[in-house]
Enzyme design. Structure first.
Site, short mmCIF file in Angstrom:
data_model
loop_
_atom_site.label_atom_id
_atom_site.label_comp_id
_atom_site.label_asym_id
_atom_site.label_seq_id
_atom_site.Cartn_x
_atom_site.Cartn_y
_atom_site.Cartn_z
N SER A 245 84.26 27.73 42.54
CA SER A 245 85.57 27.29 43.01
C SER A 245 86.35 28.45 43.62
O SER A 245 86.99 28.31 44.67
CB SER A 245 86.36 26.68 41.85
OG SER A 245 87.66 26.29 42.27
N TRP B 200 84.79 29.46 46.96
CA TRP B 200 85.04 28.41 47.94
C TRP B 200 86.46 28.52 48.52
O TRP B 200 86.66 28.30 49.71
CB TRP B 200 84.84 27.05 47.27
CG TRP B 200 85.03 25.86 48.18
CD1 TRP B 200 84.14 25.39 49.09
CD2 TRP B 200 86.16 24.99 48.23
NE1 TRP B 200 84.65 24.27 49.72
CE2 TRP B 200 85.89 24.01 49.20
CE3 TRP B 200 87.38 24.94 47.55
CZ2 TRP B 200 86.79 22.98 49.52
CZ3 TRP B 200 88.28 23.92 47.85
CH2 TRP B 200 87.98 22.97 48.82
N HIS B 201 87.42 28.90 47.70
CA HIS B 201 88.78 29.06 48.19
C HIS B 201 88.96 30.32 49.04
O HIS B 201 89.76 30.32 49.98
CB HIS B 201 89.77 29.12 47.01
CG HIS B 201 90.10 27.77 46.45
ND1 HIS B 201 89.37 27.18 45.44
CD2 HIS B 201 91.09 26.88 46.76
CE1 HIS B 201 89.90 26.00 45.15
NE2 HIS B 201 90.93 25.79 45.93
N GLY B 202 88.26 31.38 48.71
CA GLY B 202 88.39 32.63 49.45
C GLY B 202 88.44 33.81 48.51
O GLY B 202 88.12 33.70 47.32
#
Length: 553
Positions: free
Chosen positions: A396, A399-401
């Protein structure tokens, strides 16, 4: 130059300097509604529907956003993933797709961060985040379709792909006009059954039931008629069949999403922009009282959520209007339209515990993390363990950065979840006893207040992004959220649970001072409905993730 750049530049100036990319996104989402009406009136030809979505995606990326690079990134990544799953038959197929898709996204995240691209600018990382969910879930669905059915869970069986789709169908799924930019992400089998009409298949019982006459009135294409359709290919449940399908009218639920999306746009325009999170870095914020700081954080966090509410609601409404949002019928025979819901705003804003709150936020991403990370890294026949949690958290976060603020929020959120389980496990039973049950509404209110205050405090770094500024704002708030976490843990470490035992014992006494009998079953609590018993010795029962006292019969 994209064909509408001049129009959006002038519009940006007239509305007070709103980012042109933000205006383009709103325009694109609103345009998806008439596109959905066109889409649902196309002749029943899945290939035509696939071509429609691909064409719309090209126009949006090339002529509105000037993001031809994003199209090529998505196309290339999709074809590489398709090739991997075509030639790699074993478990390494989906693993390689996962590593490739998430790795490529990470490179783009890092480039965006080093380039200091602001969030007023929309780039390829936006649609690529949606793409990662689609590619990885597709890869695992193909893998599941090659396994014996008995080895699959019910969810995996329902999403397993038993035949490799054509390139055209696959790209139609990737570039579906209602969700390729900002989501919602959805499963390939949902898309396949939507385009070949199996999603709307009805059986004989449905056709002959009383509710048919009621639902016929909503039919938008052929009033008062059910449509005969023959599935030429072998169906995914293993039989060749002729069937009838009925497409309920999703106009009203779609317009509801549209109206709420527009309402939140007006909220941002009228007052939302007056409460930017960046103001917490100013001298003015530093000089106000602690209470006013905390109050401002609550308002600013809510205003920051509005942009998510807008894009998710508008995108969902377009999917509903096209028919993709259809999710069967409820017990009353009414059509459900929540297949691609990404947010339950009322449930989120009224949640009185962290679990309920998180379950209603970014729903499709949470499903992806659960079904394709959390459960996939867990060995067959075993329960998810610490590694499952860490792998899910890590996926997670990546995936966000890679902004430090994301990691501050996620790590702190993990501790908040731990505290939530502790409090709900030990404190809630007090207010389920006969003596203190009248105070349950008060407990619920303070649960809501604590949950909302804590989550708005925790997400400050998620909006500020940088490590230094995030810690600075938390410092101005005296790290109150983290202090609360520490104090609660210390209290229980010092024996506060013994006080709870006495309170519960008192709550179980009848008017004669006798403790009522309660059934004790020593089974491990796993959050899935089993009976449990906590350290206090008070028997508890799990209902929908909540623990209640179980009276002896």
């Amino acid at each position: 130059m994209p064909m509408l750049d001049d129009f959006f530049s002038k519009l940006s100036t007239s509305v007070g300097g709103v980012s042109t990319d933000h205006l383009k996104m709103i325009f694109t989402l609103l345009a998806s509604y008439p596109l959905a009406l066109i889409y649902k009136r196309l002749p029943h030809n899945p290939n035509l529907k696939h071509l429609f979505s691909i064409t719309v995606a090209i126009i949006i990326l090339f002529e509105i956003f000037d993001l031809s690079s994003a199209f090529y990134v998505m196309l290339g990544g999709s074809l590489i993933s398709y090739a991997i799953m075509s030639f790699v038959k074993g478990v390494w197929g989906p693993r390689l797709v996962f590593l490739y898709a998430l790795g490529h996204l990470s490179i783009n995240h890092i480039y965006r961060q080093l380039d200091r691209t602001t969030y007023d600018k929309y780039d390829s990382t936006g649609p690529q985040m949606v793409l990662v969910i689609k590619l990885t879930s597709f890869a695992f669905n193909i893998f599941d379709g090659r396994k014996p059915i008995k080895e699959l869970t019910p969810y995996q069986r329902s999403k397993a792909i038993t035949s490799m789709p054509s390139i055209l169908e696959y790209l139609g799924y990737i570039f579906f006009f209602g969700g390729f930019m900002v989501g919602p992400a959805f499963e390939f089998m949902d898309y396949r059954q939507f385009t070949n009409m199996k999603l709307f298949r009805v059986d004989k019982n449905f056709i002959e039931s009383d509710r048919t006459e009621k639902t016929k009135k909503d039919l938008h294409l052929k009033p008062l008629k059910l449509v005969d359709f023959h599935f030429n290919k072998k169906s995914d449940i293993g039989t060749d069949e002729s069937a009838r399908y009925y497409v309920p009218n999703g106009f009203i639920p779609a317009m509801s999403k549209l109206c709420f999306g527009i309402f939140f746009i007006l909220c941002i325009v009228t007052f939302g922009n007056n409460y930017p999170m960046d103001w917490t870095l100013s001298e003015e914020f530093k000089n106000i009282s602690f209470f006013n700081k905390l109050l401002y954080i609550q308002i600013a966090s809510f205003c920051a959520r509005l942009k998510y509410y807008i894009v998710w609601l508008l995108a969902e409404g377009a999917c509903i209007l096209s028919g993709l949002g259809f999710n069967g019928y409820d017990e009353r025979g009414d059509a459900k339209w929540d297949r691609v819901s990404n947010i339950d705003i009322i449930a989120y804003e009224t949640a009185d515990n962290i679990k309920s709150l998180l379950d209603t936020w970014n729903i499709n991403t949470n499903k992806w993390l659960r079904n394709y990370v959390y459960l996939r890294v867990t060995p067959p026949g075993k329960k998810p363990n610490f590694f499952s949690t860490i792998a899910t958290f890590g996926t997670s976060a990546i995936w966000h950065g890679f902004y430090p603020g994301y990691y501050l929020t996620f790590v702190s959120g993990a501790f908040v979840q731990s505290i939530h389980r502790l409090l709900r496990r030990d404190i809630r039973p007090i207010f389920l006893t006969p003596k203190y049950s009248s105070l349950k509404p008060l407990y619920n209110f303070f649960g809501w207040l604590f949950t909302q205050t804590m989550i708005n405090y925790i997400v400050i770094p998620f909006n500020i992004l940088t490590l230094r500024n995030s810690l600075y704002v938390w410092k101005l708030l005296y790290f109150c959220g983290h202090v609360a976490i520490i104090l609660i843990n210390v209290a229980f470490w010092l024996g506060f649970n013994k006080v709870i035992v006495n309170i519960i014992d008192e709550g179980l006494k009848n008017k004669k001072g006798q403790v009522k009998k309660w059934k004790v079953e020593r089974k491990e609590f796993d959050g899935e409905g089993k009976v449990a018993i906590n350290e206090t010795g008070i028997p508890l029962e799990v209902e929908n993730g909540s623990i209640v006292l179980k009276k002896e019969e």
